[in-house]
Design a protein around this motif. Structure first.
Motif, short mmCIF file in Angstrom:
data_model
loop_
_atom_site.label_atom_id
_atom_site.label_comp_id
_atom_site.label_asym_id
_atom_site.label_seq_id
_atom_site.Cartn_x
_atom_site.Cartn_y
_atom_site.Cartn_z
N UNK A 42 0.84 -1.21 0.00
CA UNK A 42 0.00 0.00 0.00
C UNK A 42 0.87 1.25 0.00
N UNK A 43 0.28 2.33 -0.51
CA UNK A 43 0.93 3.63 -0.44
C UNK A 43 1.80 3.89 -1.65
N UNK A 44 2.77 4.80 -1.45
CA UNK A 44 3.62 5.19 -2.57
C UNK A 44 2.77 5.76 -3.68
N UNK A 45 3.04 5.36 -4.90
CA UNK A 45 2.28 5.87 -6.04
C UNK A 45 1.13 4.95 -6.45
N UNK A 46 0.80 3.96 -5.62
CA UNK A 46 -0.29 3.03 -5.95
C UNK A 46 -1.66 3.69 -5.73
N UNK A 47 -2.56 3.59 -6.70
CA UNK A 47 -3.91 4.13 -6.49
C UNK A 47 -4.79 3.17 -5.68
N UNK A 48 -4.46 1.88 -5.68
CA UNK A 48 -5.15 0.87 -4.88
C UNK A 48 -4.10 -0.08 -4.33
N UNK A 49 -4.49 -0.89 -3.36
CA UNK A 49 -3.56 -1.85 -2.78
C UNK A 49 -3.32 -3.02 -3.73
N UNK A 50 -2.10 -3.53 -3.69
CA UNK A 50 -1.79 -4.82 -4.30
C UNK A 50 -1.76 -5.84 -3.18
N UNK A 51 -2.18 -7.06 -3.46
CA UNK A 51 -2.13 -8.12 -2.46
C UNK A 51 -1.50 -9.35 -3.10
N UNK A 52 -0.81 -10.13 -2.27
CA UNK A 52 -0.15 -11.34 -2.73
C UNK A 52 -0.56 -12.46 -1.78
N UNK A 53 -1.21 -13.46 -2.36
CA UNK A 53 -1.82 -14.52 -1.56
C UNK A 53 -1.06 -15.82 -1.77
N UNK A 54 -0.75 -16.48 -0.67
CA UNK A 54 0.01 -17.73 -0.76
C UNK A 54 -0.89 -18.86 -1.26
N UNK A 55 -0.40 -19.55 -2.28
CA UNK A 55 -1.08 -20.72 -2.81
C UNK A 55 -0.03 -21.81 -3.00
N UNK A 56 -0.47 -23.05 -2.90
CA UNK A 56 0.45 -24.16 -3.11
C UNK A 56 0.74 -24.39 -4.58
N UNK A 57 -0.24 -24.11 -5.44
CA UNK A 57 -0.11 -24.41 -6.86
C UNK A 57 -0.74 -23.29 -7.67
N UNK A 58 0.05 -22.28 -8.10
CA UNK A 58 -0.53 -21.20 -8.89
C UNK A 58 -1.06 -21.69 -10.22
N UNK A 59 -1.99 -20.95 -10.78
CA UNK A 59 -2.57 -21.30 -12.07
C UNK A 59 -1.47 -21.40 -13.12
N UNK A 60 -1.49 -22.46 -13.92
CA UNK A 60 -0.45 -22.61 -14.96
C UNK A 60 -0.70 -21.70 -16.15
N UNK A 61 0.33 -21.46 -16.91
CA UNK A 61 0.19 -20.71 -18.15
C UNK A 61 0.22 -19.21 -17.97
#
Length: 122
Positions: A42-61
């Motif tokens: 959050x903050x800085x020059x971002x207009x909205x928050x970015x979020x990073x969610x832990x997953x065991x197996x991200x979507x391929x491709x």
């Protein structure tokens, strides 16, 4: 009732370093209230928050959703991003509107266009 954009979330097997990388690009802060399971930028020059969610197996491709960013000096920004760990995928577009596609350290694609060109497309 109208929808509003709350945040943009990316799946990751290791969200903390990826969140830190993105925070550095926007001059933002990392907030990790859930012990690395769901991390906010959050903050800085971002207009909205970015979020990073832990997953065991991200979507391929190829990712189906990506960030389109603008920069006043496209070439200088691309150089800065690559020096920070992004990978160049390629230059795209044509005269009048061009952009560069890159990948973040986790392989997620994003694009950067000159700020004037990006604003003209809106």
């Amino acid at each position: 009732m109208a929808l509003t954009l709350g945040m943009i979330t990316t799946d990751s097997t290791d969200p903390v370093p990826l969140a830190a990388w993105w925070a550095g690009r926007f001059g933002a802060e990392v907030d990790d209230p859930y012990g690395g399971e769901f991390v906010f930028v959050r903050g800085g020059s971002l207009p909205v928050a970015l979020a990073f969610q832990k997953v065991d197996d991200p979507s391929p491709g190829k990712n189906r959703l990506h960030l389109d960013l603008g920069a006043p000096d496209l070439d200088a920004e691309v150089e800065r991003l690559v020096a920070a760990g992004a990978t160049m995928v390629g230059r795209r577009g044509e005269e009048g509107f061009s952009w560069v596609t890159l990948k973040d350290p986790a392989g997620n694609e994003f694009c950067v266009a000159g700020a004037d060109e990006a604003a003209a497309e809106l």
